[in-house]
Scaffold this motif. Structure first.
Motif, short mmCIF file in Angstrom:
data_model
loop_
_atom_site.label_atom_id
_atom_site.label_comp_id
_atom_site.label_asym_id
_atom_site.label_seq_id
_atom_site.Cartn_x
_atom_site.Cartn_y
_atom_site.Cartn_z
N ASN A 118 0.79 -1.24 0.10
CA ASN A 118 0.17 -0.27 0.19
C ASN A 118 0.65 1.45 -0.22
O ASN A 118 1.13 1.88 1.24
N TRP B 172 -1.63 4.45 -1.24
CA TRP B 172 -2.55 4.74 -0.81
C TRP B 172 -2.57 4.87 0.81
O TRP B 172 -1.05 4.55 1.40
N ILE C 299 -5.95 -2.64 3.24
CA ILE C 299 -5.95 -3.37 1.41
C ILE C 299 -4.51 -4.29 1.54
O ILE C 299 -4.54 -4.91 0.29
N GLU D 243 -3.47 -1.06 -4.03
CA GLU D 243 -3.94 -0.29 -4.53
C GLU D 243 -3.26 0.28 -5.36
O GLU D 243 -2.79 -1.27 -6.26
N ASP D 244 -3.91 1.03 -6.79
CA ASP D 244 -3.91 1.61 -7.72
C ASP D 244 -2.94 2.10 -7.98
O ASP D 244 -2.62 2.18 -9.68
N GLY E 189 -2.22 7.71 -5.66
CA GLY E 189 -2.98 6.54 -6.15
C GLY E 189 -4.66 7.03 -6.48
O GLY E 189 -5.32 6.35 -7.22
N ASP F 8 -10.70 -1.63 -9.89
CA ASP F 8 -10.65 -0.89 -8.49
C ASP F 8 -12.54 -1.10 -7.82
O ASP F 8 -12.81 -0.69 -8.74
N HIS G 252 -12.42 -0.65 0.17
CA HIS G 252 -12.03 0.30 0.69
C HIS G 252 -12.71 2.20 0.87
O HIS G 252 -12.64 2.85 2.60
N VAL H 76 -7.94 -3.28 -4.30
CA VAL H 76 -8.27 -2.68 -3.24
C VAL H 76 -9.39 -3.38 -2.57
O VAL H 76 -9.97 -2.75 -2.06
#
Length: 297
Positions: A15, A18, A23, A99-100, A141, A228, A241, A273
């Motif tokens: 992570n 973010w 996550i 996360e992205d 993110g 996501d 999330h 996520v």
């Protein structure tokens, strides 16, 4: 639809772009809920290629408009060769991530491994099209799609020396419903294909995805789906999330993703996520696993 020859599952339990707990446990939670065994329904071979392991630089939050860039870069640089190797080994890469922000590394790995023009379908409640000038949070993110398109600081838009990684017309955002006003302005003057949740409801999820695929296919050879899970309706998927109401139902999402699979152009899928802390019984992980499997059937 013919079965996939081989699926390679890669976990990214970091992570870095973010904030929030839970996550980073998403990849292991989906495995624990039986994902690899279930994938045997749609592929002749399923291999767990393991979790990414990164030697991480110190966290740097000194710039409130660009939080933790060096760790984001490190993870992107580490995941790109793993995705490339999976493609070269004949695997369909299924990425389970926290996360992205690390999408830049996934896209680079696909492009190198396939040596093809790759288009992106980005399923998210948010646009993630901010830059340091517009961000309300400073979280990368929330900027990663803009960075793929070459918008933002050089250190993140040119990690791999090929800015932009994707042309704007190679990007579609699907299911967005919580866009910041500056994002809306930038998207309106961009060539990114934006399909808000309102538009998805009006056309229907399957018809919308057919339109997405038709438009992307004019600009790419292969299509990568990055999801996501906050694109989903939170009353149907409780382990999201960031809750954003009026999202995409599990059934509609499955049907829409399967439209892409049926084209034969799908070259990779990332599921991001999943908040394992919000799923103490594992029931939400089982729902998401069913969505993944049915989408690839």
């Amino acid at each position: 639809m013919p079965r996939l020859n081989a699926i390679g599952v890669i976990g990214i339990p970091y992570n870095v772009g973010w904030k929030g707990e839970g996550i980073d446990k998403g990849p292991s939670a989906l495995r624990k809920a039986g994902l690899l065994k279930q994938l045997g329904q749609v592929a002749d071979l399923v291999v767990d290629l393991g979790d990414l392991c990164v030697e991480m630089p110190p966290r740097d939050d000194s710039n409130p408009k660009l939080l933790n860039p060096y760790q984001v870069i490190a993870v992107c640089q580490a995941i790109a060769p793993r995705v490339k190797e999976a493609c070269l080994g004949g695997y369909f890469p299924l990425v389970l991530g926290s996360e992205d922000s690390i999408i830049m590394g996934i896209v680079e790995g696909l492009q190198q491994g396939l040596n093809k023009e790759v288009g992106l379908i980005y399923l998210d409640a948010h646009g993630d099209f901010n830059t340091p000038e517009t961000t309300p949070s400073g979280l990368i993110g929330g900027m990663d799609v803009a960075m793929l398109a070459g918008r933002g600081p050089e250190q993140l838009t040119n990690i791999f020396g090929n800015k932009p990684q994707l042309r704007e017309e190679q990007i579609s955002i699907f299911g967005a419903r919580d866009l910041d006003p500056p994002e809306i302005k930038m998207l309106e003057v961009s060539r990114v294909h934006l399909y808000t949740m309102d538009r998805v409801r009006k056309l229907g999820a399957e018809q919308t995805m057919r339109e997405v695929v038709d438009r992307l296919s004019a600009n790419c050879d292969k299509i990568y789906i990055h999801m996501d899970i906050d694109v989903l309706e939170p009353t149907e998927m409780k382990a999201v999330h960031m809750n954003a109401p009026n999202g995409l139902g599990l059934g509609d999402c499955t049907k829409a993703l399967h439209i892409v699979r049926e084209t034969g152009r799908l070259c990779g899928l990332a599921v991001m996520v999943f908040n394992a802390d919000k799923d103490p019984t594992g029931a939400e992980a089982q729902k998401l696993n069913r969505l993944i499997v049915e989408s690839l059937r």
